[in-house]
Design a protein around this motif. Structure first.
Motif, short mmCIF file in Angstrom:
data_model
loop_
_atom_site.label_atom_id
_atom_site.label_comp_id
_atom_site.label_asym_id
_atom_site.label_seq_id
_atom_site.Cartn_x
_atom_site.Cartn_y
_atom_site.Cartn_z
N GLY A 260 0.78 -1.23 0.00
CA GLY A 260 0.00 0.00 0.00
C GLY A 260 0.81 1.27 0.00
N ALA A 261 2.14 1.15 0.11
CA ALA A 261 3.04 2.31 0.06
C ALA A 261 2.64 3.35 1.10
N ARG A 262 2.41 4.62 0.69
CA ARG A 262 2.14 5.70 1.65
C ARG A 262 0.75 5.58 2.28
N TRP A 263 -0.08 4.67 1.77
CA TRP A 263 -1.41 4.47 2.34
C TRP A 263 -1.46 3.28 3.28
N ALA A 264 -0.35 2.62 3.49
CA ALA A 264 -0.29 1.46 4.38
C ALA A 264 0.47 1.81 5.65
N PRO A 265 -0.02 1.43 6.81
CA PRO A 265 0.69 1.76 8.04
C PRO A 265 2.03 1.05 8.18
N TYR A 266 2.18 -0.08 7.49
CA TYR A 266 3.43 -0.83 7.55
C TYR A 266 3.81 -1.31 6.16
N GLY A 267 5.11 -1.36 5.90
CA GLY A 267 5.60 -2.07 4.73
C GLY A 267 5.78 -3.54 5.04
N TYR A 268 6.05 -3.84 6.32
CA TYR A 268 6.19 -5.20 6.80
C TYR A 268 5.81 -5.20 8.27
N ALA A 269 5.25 -6.31 8.76
CA ALA A 269 4.82 -6.34 10.15
C ALA A 269 4.67 -7.77 10.62
N LEU A 270 4.94 -7.96 11.91
CA LEU A 270 4.68 -9.22 12.60
C LEU A 270 3.46 -9.01 13.48
N ARG A 271 2.43 -9.86 13.29
CA ARG A 271 1.19 -9.70 14.03
C ARG A 271 0.90 -10.94 14.87
N ASP A 272 0.20 -10.74 15.95
CA ASP A 272 -0.31 -11.84 16.75
C ASP A 272 -1.42 -12.52 15.96
N ALA A 273 -1.30 -13.83 15.75
CA ALA A 273 -2.27 -14.52 14.90
C ALA A 273 -3.64 -14.64 15.55
N ALA A 274 -3.69 -14.63 16.88
CA ALA A 274 -4.96 -14.78 17.57
C ALA A 274 -5.77 -13.49 17.55
N THR A 275 -5.10 -12.35 17.63
CA THR A 275 -5.80 -11.06 17.75
C THR A 275 -5.63 -10.14 16.56
N GLY A 276 -4.60 -10.38 15.74
CA GLY A 276 -4.31 -9.50 14.63
C GLY A 276 -3.54 -8.26 15.01
N GLU A 277 -3.18 -8.11 16.30
CA GLU A 277 -2.44 -6.94 16.75
C GLU A 277 -0.99 -7.00 16.30
N THR A 278 -0.44 -5.85 15.91
CA THR A 278 0.93 -5.78 15.43
C THR A 278 1.90 -5.79 16.60
N ARG A 279 2.88 -6.69 16.53
CA ARG A 279 3.92 -6.75 17.56
C ARG A 279 5.12 -5.89 17.19
#
Length: 746
Positions: free
Chosen positions: A543-562
């Motif tokens: 998503g480039a400038r419209w995406a909060p992250y270019g890459y991210a590790l998330r908790d699979a149970a909650t979807g929260e970004t670690r």
């Protein structure tokens, strides 16, 4: 970190480490010993399976299970306890080997005898389909592409389903005709059991044909499920061709297997005229959500009466193609638009894996609805009919924890719809359909529908979150698997478990706003951080400038970004693996297209541990120490297996990878031998599928990864879209605590 990447690290508070997850409840695939013998310069390396039901516990170096007696030409030459490999340094040419587990010192359940390969690989001979010519007079030939495996005849050995792609296969956004796709099923010795030819009404390319090979009804024999159309047929060993069965209502409507729905440039023009003539009757126009006239949509003064006459519709079509579309982007050359399939019936067919016989054909859900108009294909600056509407994904999931269900999906940029099916050996039954609904637009010819909620309230936030693949995992530890649909996850009952978002940082398009994590090209799900409970998701985003992250590790149970990093660019590639055994957990890394740099290697707990990073084509479990290796090679480069610390471990001479710059092997999976994965690549001329197996020593004893539920369904979906590695549903790396590795059921 590369200068173009601004790190935004979000570390959640540490929590207590959970114990082993619930034991597997699904029945295990009934596999044989999988004994293979490969010739090396040190002798003959034997490797075989420890079956899941044979595991009795854990040791300091692996899983506990029976000792194995090794026989050469009927004489016992070794007893092996700490692994399921053996090197015979005094091998004789033509020697035959067998292994047998020992029960109270007595050999039982002897393996089938094998003779050593001449090298460390085996060539499975292939039968290339005949060359062809498109309606435009362009010649094409065939290359072996993706591969999946399944035991189609119930003998405990895998057969190999090979996808043949024509040399003119296209990305779904590319103009032009393609040849038809074929799916061949082979035994390891090269016996061709059947060929399914999808026909001219299924376009060729990575986004179109996702095929599933799996034992869906539990009878010990794998079926083949794939999207089909009029013209699809199968050919068995008897040479007899059999077309799929068209629904009676389609036969009555005049559809035939001789139909050809591929559009020429003139055909697309006529299609557009037909769409324009029906503009005043379109549901979105009648509801007042779209412009009442095409003149309003194109910014013209009113000049025509509706319903449009044929002449007036042609005048507007000419304006749209020659003036309006090029005005949006010089790349909009719709006079050249040809080769797409925007009409005609779409089906889902179950085939008998061994014979290729059609078992049932149903309508594909969801249907296309239109040529992409409601999917946003005309709304962007780059007008691409038939693009977002024809993005398909597929997979397998144990939604009830006991039996496998098939997943077939359509769309991920705007509307997204996921259908699941159960096969009982006679009938397909749809379990559920999760549908975001259409993404609202005020003008389908000039809008920006990405990132908007869909019209279906229960799944509105599924839109825009899909990836070029999907993953299946038990993210909440309840014994039932969920579907990780990129940035969102569907629960086992089809409800939306969560849709992940983030805050757009400084320098982004809208700092401070909350936005979906959005679409991405790479998706990986497993236990990445063993010091935190549950599984993690690592994903890259475009998503480039419209995406909060270019890459991210998330908790699979909650979807929260670690943890994650904002890049402001399309972060096109990403991978995970234990490439730094000195760093706890599994590492993650990503790179951006065009050689614009990497984001370095990150630890599982969110620390940048190295500025450089490995390749992102495909990972493989090849070494004996449980670390991760990477497969390199793309286009006409020779594939190789590299270790981040030790360098090159294998050069796969005479072979090639697939999918252009993505450099995907045909398959990476634990198809035989011990727990390590085999590398399956086509020979340069596609005359054979070359299967490499690791001959590196190991002192780790592990059951076949195919007896882990998540790994097995990951192998089934590996060929989907942009091929992604298969992962177990638990932590497995060089620092694994074997006491925490789950035991499959006996």
């Amino acid at each position: 970190m590369h200068a173009a990447v601004l790190a935004v690290t979000l570390l959640l508070p540490a929590t207590a480490v959970a114990g082993p997850g619930p034991r597997h409840r699904a029945p295990l695939e009934q596999l044989d010993r999988g004994l293979v013998a490969a010739t090396t310069d040190r002798g003959v390396q034997l490797s075989w399976r420890l079956l899941g039901e044979e595991v009795t516990g854990a040791t300091a170096t692996g899983m506990a299970g029976p000792e194995f007696a090794v026989y050469r030409d009927g004489a016992r030459v070794a007893t092996v306890s700490a692994s399921t490999t053996y090197l015979d340094p005094t091998a004789r040419p033509g020697a035959r080997y067998r292994v047998a587990p020992l029960v109270r010192g007595v050999p039982v359940r002897w393996s089938k005898p094998v003779t050593a390969w001449a090298a460390s690989f085996h060539d499975l001979p292939l039968r290339k389909p005949a060359d062809g010519v498109t309606p435009a007079g362009e010649s094409y030939t065939y290359l072996a592409n993706d591969v999946s495996v399944g035991d189609v005849d119930g003998d405990g050995q895998y057969e190999y389903v090979v996808k043949w792609e024509p040399s003119n296969a296209k990305d779904v956004s590319q103009v032009g005709y393609t040849g038809p796709v074929h799916l061949d099923t082979y035994r390891l010795d090269g016996t061709l059991l059947n060929r399914v030819s999808l026909g001219v009404n299924i376009r060729a390319g990575a986004h179109y044909t996702q095929f599933l090979v799996y034992d869906f009804d539990g009878d010990g024999r794998s079926e083949l499920m794939v999207k089909t159309a009029p013209g699809t047929k199968s050919t068995g060993r008897d040479g007899r061709e059999r077309h799929i069965t068209l629904p009676p209502e389609d036969v009555r409507a005049g559809y035939r297997h001789t139909d050809d729905y591929r559009l020429s440039a003139a055909g697309y023009y006529q299609h557009l005229v037909t769409v324009f003539r029906g503009w005043d009757r379109h549901p979105e126009v009648l509801a007042g959500r779209w412009p009442k006239t095409l003149e309003q949509a194109f910014g013209l003064e009113p000049r025509y009466r509706y319903p449009l006459s044929d002449n007036d519709a042609r005048a507007l079509a000419d304006h749209f193609i020659d003036v309006y579309a090029p005005g949006r982007s010089p790349n909009n050359k719709l006079r050249d638009f040809a080769g797409f399939i925007l009409d005609g019936p779409e089906y889902l067919t179950v085939f008998d894996g061994a014979t290729g016989r059609e078992l049932q054909t149903v309508r594909y859900q969801p249907g296309r609805g239109d040529d992409g108009l409601r999917w946003g294909d005309y709304a962007m600056g780059r007008i691409e009919p038939g693009n977002r509407v024809d993005r398909f994904l597929a997979g397998v999931a144990y939604l009830d924890g006991k039996r496998p269900s098939a997943i077939f999906a359509r769309g991920y940029y705007t509307r997204a719809a996921v259908a699941t099916y159960d096969w009982d050996g006679r009938r397909l039954k749809q379990r559920w359909l999760a549908d975001s609904g259409w993404t609202p637009m005020s003008n389908p010819f000039n809008d920006a529908p990405h990132g908007r909620d869909g019209e279906n309230p229960s799944h509105a936030k599924l839109t825009g979150q899909g990836a070029h693949s999907l993953s299946v995992a038990d993210v909440d530890g309840d014994g039932r698997q969920e579907i990780v649909y990129g940035g969102a996850t569907l629960d086992e009952d089809g409800s939306l478990k969560y849709s992940s978002t983030g805050i757009l940082p400084p320098g982004s398009a809208d700092p401070g706003a909350r936005a979906r994590v959005g679409h991405g090209d790479a998706l990986h799900v497993t236990d990445i951080d063993p010091h935190r409970p549950g599984l993690e998701i690592y994903m890259v985003h475009e998503g480039a400038r419209w995406a909060p992250y270019g890459y991210a590790l998330r908790d699979a149970a909650t979807g929260e970004t670690r943890y994650g990093g904002y890049s402001g660019r399309d972060t096109g590639r990403g991978m995970i693996g234990d490439v730094r055994p000195d760093v706890p957990g599994i590492e993650t890394w990503a790179s951006m297209p065009g050689g614009s740099g990497a984001v370095g290697i990150w630890s599982a707990d969110g620390r940048l541990v190295e500025e450089r990073s490995p390749g992102t084509n495909m990972s493989i479990r090849w070494a004996g120490d449980l670390t991760t290796q990477l497969v390199s090679g793309a286009i006409e480069e020779t594939p190789a297996i590299d270790d981040w610390r030790r360098g090159r471990l294998l050069t796969a001479e005479g072979t090639r990878t697939n999918n252009h710059t993505k450099g995907n092997p045909s398959l990476v999976a634990d198809v035989f031998g011990d727990w390590r994965e085999e590398l399956l690549v086509r020979t340069a001329d596609s005359s054979a599928l070359r299967i490499f197996t690791s001959t590196e020593p190991t002192n780790h004893k592990m059951y076949t990864l195919m007896h882990d539920k998540q790994y097995r369904v990951d192998v089934a979906r590996q060929q989907t879209g942009y091929n992604q590695p298969a992962y177990p549903g638990f932590y497995l790396a060089s620092d694994v605590d074997w006491q925490r590795v789950p035991r499959p059921p006996r």
